[in-house]
Motif scaffolding. Structure first.
Motif: not given
Ligand SMILES: *[C@@H]1O[C@H](CO)[C@@H](O)[C@H](O)[C@H]1NC(C)=O
Ligand SMILES: *[C@@H]1O[C@H](CO)[C@@H](O)[C@H](O)[C@H]1NC(C)=O
Ligand SMILES: *[C@@H]1O[C@H](CO)[C@@H](O)[C@H](O)[C@H]1NC(C)=O
Ligand SMILES: *[C@@H]1O[C@H](CO)[C@@H](O)[C@H](O)[C@H]1NC(C)=O
Ligand SMILES: *[C@@H]1O[C@H](CO)[C@@H](O)[C@H](O)[C@H]1NC(C)=O
Ligand SMILES: *[C@@H]1O[C@H](CO)[C@@H](O)[C@H](O)[C@H]1NC(C)=O
Ligand SMILES: *[C@@H]1O[C@H](CO)[C@@H](O)[C@H](O)[C@H]1NC(C)=O
Ligand SMILES: *[C@@H]1O[C@H](CO)[C@@H](O)[C@H](O)[C@H]1NC(C)=O
Length: 551
Positions: A83-85, A89-95, A104-109, A112-114
């Motif tokens: 997710n270079r671009e 924001d925090d350490s709650s990402g999930v692959l 897929v890379l998911l954030n805390s909500s 999909i961020v990448w």
């Protein structure tokens, strides 16, 4: 007997300890995730051989989180970022890998961020970190890379890893290229890239935006035509080209000495090798080592010689396009023909032997044509400006033609190949005349004046000091030495030692062996300082310069 049993027991004990620790570590370190698994927080994937790890990191002092791949030996250097671009924001990402085979890379909500992508699906998708550092999505039982759904090696970041391909898949249109980070703390795509140009004969270049910055050239079978070959004991390079695909890749010769080629945020491509003793990545060599490496530094039809002052010189038969700019050391406009081509079989070629081959973006090539056919093909088309062999192995084969202006030429002291540059025939005649004239003139200078010094320098073994700088550009050293030698023979004390005029002609035009000169007859010893200064004046006089430039 007793102690043997002891040893056996101890061995068994040690073995079982080892076994259990290996088993624990394999259960803790996966290299694969399937749709019911995920990676989050400090969890990592570790490739089967333990070479690479995948996990979350924050560059520098930032708190933004990225998913990346690094060498297990040093987690400070991240060789790939998903997710270079779009940092988290925090350490709650999930692959995760989805049932459709998408990473897929998911954030805390849970947004999909990448994500990876693919035009296909498979029954049993998994994502695996291979020991090459390639993160792939594939069917669980698939081993053929051609059938992988997606792979990170198709989307490099700033690092060109062993086994990675750099180049073009002409069938799918996919370009695999390396792109720099924006800054040392921001993995987002920066302004520099390292890849291959798709037009003409593909060549390896570093680009700044849409412009070439430095050019390593294409392969001539032995090496890249634009780089000085350095002995590289660490890796083996491969340049592959057919109608479907072109790529450049390398392979490590010793797997226990990891290497990587990285493009830094300032556009410098550097080769690093892991040094176990110091526990660090040491630079091996880098591009952009001097002015002549800057793309087209001397403009068109001009060559760059870093040992020369000025560094840029028009090719033979060419003159500066903007003399004023040129003389104020602004070479970007380059040079233009002194005499237009006749665009017929009357044109000829001047052969250079110590050049970096010009930019091949507007070139054409054919592996099956000979050098002679190549020359004929070039003469057939008025925009053809130069030709060379495509492959220099085994005496040379194949044909490479250049169309339009020739740019980005530099001189190499070694390691180069023959390049034939098209010129009007009158221009070629001129060059030949001038070269003969220079020889005669040089002999003349020696005989008439600049004698005492010539002999002094000859016996001191430094005869080259005699040569006017502008003359040395247009003569080859061996010819100059021969001229001096012949000139000294002409002024021998004993008439029998002096060659006849016809032998002089033979001596100057062939390679016949020459007798060593004795002390010249007209030689009268004078005080050194006076004569040296007189000679220096002479060698810098305006006469020889005018003669050389006059047409
Ligand atoms: C997750 O990503 C989405 C899309 O980029 C964004 O709108 C949302 O604010 C993010 N959520 C958090 C908690 O950062
Ligand atoms: C996958 O994504 C990349 C980068 O976003 C894009 O260039 C490429 O065309 C996509 N491929 C497919 C098969 O959708
Ligand atoms: C993989 O498994 C599928 C069934 O899930 C099978 O159809 C396919 O032939 C297998 N491929 C290989 C390479 O074994
Ligand atoms: C490979 O590199 C290691 C570490 O430097 C060295 O000990 C070993 O001898 C090398 N192997 C070969 C075949 O060169
Ligand atoms: C480059 O310039 C140096 C210094 O003038 C000269 O000795 C050398 O021969 C030149 N190299 C080539 C390939 O012309
Ligand atoms: C060099 O010459 C070019 C073309 O004549 C001109 O556009 C450019 O501004 C000049 N550069 C400098 C630094 O003078
Ligand atoms: C000469 O070569 C150029 C570049 O390949 C091509 O576009 C042009 O059509 C050719 N001209 C002739 C007369 O063949
Ligand atoms: C050589 O030319 C320069 C520049 O044109 C001039 O200043 C100088 O006086 C000339 N020298 C001789 C010896 O003619």
């Amino acid at each position: 007997m007793h102690s043997d049993q002891n040893i056996a027991l101890r061995t068994l004990f040690v073995c079982s300890l080892l076994f259990s620790s290996v088993r624990t570590s394999t259960t803790n370190t996966l290299d694969t995730i399937s749709p019911n698994q995920y990676i989050r927080g400090d969890q990592t994937l570790v490739s089967a051989g333990g070479t690479f790890q995948l996990g979350f990191f924050s560059p520098g002092k930032l708190t933004s989180r990225y998913l990346g791949i690094w060498y297990t030996i040093s987690n400070e250097i991240v060789v790939w970022v998903a997710n270079r671009e779009t940092p988290l924001d925090d350490s709650s990402g999930v692959l995760k890998v989805t049932d459709q085979g998408v990473l897929v890379l998911l954030n805390s909500s849970n947004d999909i961020v990448w994500s990876s992508n693919s035009s296909r699906t498979v029954d049993n998708p998994v994502s695996q970190l291979l020991d090459s550092g390639n993160l792939v999505v594939k069917d669980a039982n698939e081993t053929n890379p051609d059938n992988f759904l997606w792979q990170s090696f198709d989307y490099p970041c700033d690092t060109f890893l062993p086994e990675m391909k750099l180049g073009w898949d002409f069938v799918t249109g996919l370009e695999r290229y390396v792109s720099s980070w924006k800054s040392t703390e921001d993995p987002a795509r920066g302004e520099f890239s390292l890849g291959m140009t798709p037009h003409g004969l593909p060549q390896l270049v570093v680009m700044k935006g849409a412009k070439i910055k430095t050019r390593s050239g294409s392969s001539n079978g032995l090496r890249l035509t634009g780089s000085i070959s350095r002995p590289n004991p660490l890796s083996e390079f491969e340049f592959f080209l057919n109608k479907d695909e072109v790529y450049y890749k390398y392979r490590l010769l010793n797997k226990s000495m990891p290497s990587r080629y990285a493009l830094n945020p300032f556009g410098i491509a550097q080769w690093f090798t892991w040094i176990e003793n110091t526990h660090s990545w040491e630079p091996f060599f880098s591009t952009q080592q001097d002015q002549c490496e800057i793309y087209a530094f001397c403009g068109s039809y001009s060559s760059c010689n870093i040992s020369n002052a000025p560094v840029c010189t028009c090719l033979k038969g060419f003159i500066p396009k903007s003399p004023e700019q040129w003389n104020s050391q602004n070479w970007s406009d380059g040079c233009v023909r002194n005499t237009p081509l006749s665009c017929s079989y009357n044109d000829g070629f001047f052969k250079y032997t110590s050049f970096k081959l010009p930019d091949t973006s507007s070139s054409w090539f054919d592996k099956s044509k000979s050098l002679k056919e190549c020359k004929g093909l070039c003469l057939e088309n008025c925009s053809c400006t130069s030709y060379a062999n495509l492959d220099i192995r085994d005496g040379g084969s194949g044909c490479l033609l250049w169309f339009g202006d020739l740019t980005d030429i530099r001189t190499f002291e070694s390691d180069s190949q023959d390049l034939y540059i098209r010129l009007a025939s009158s221009e070629l005649d001129d060059i030949e005349k001038k070269s003969k004239f220079n020889k005669k003139r040089l002999a003349g200078i020696v005989i008439s004046s600049v004698l005492f010094l010539a002999w002094t320098l000859w016996i001191q073994n430094t005869p080259l000091e005699l040569i006017d700088k502008s003359l040395s550009d247009s003569c080859t050293i061996s010819e100059v030495l021969r001229c001096l030698h012949v000139a000294l023979l002409c002024v021998q004390q004993v008439p029998e030692d002096r060659p006849s005029m016809s032998s002089v002609v033979l001596m100057l035009s062939s390679e016949v062996a020459l007798l060593p000169p004795k002390q010249p007859g007209f030689y009268t010893e004078r005080t050194l300082p006076d004569d040296l200064s007189r000679v220096r004046d002479l060698s810098e006089n305006n006469f020889s310069t005018t003669l050389l430039k006059g047409r």
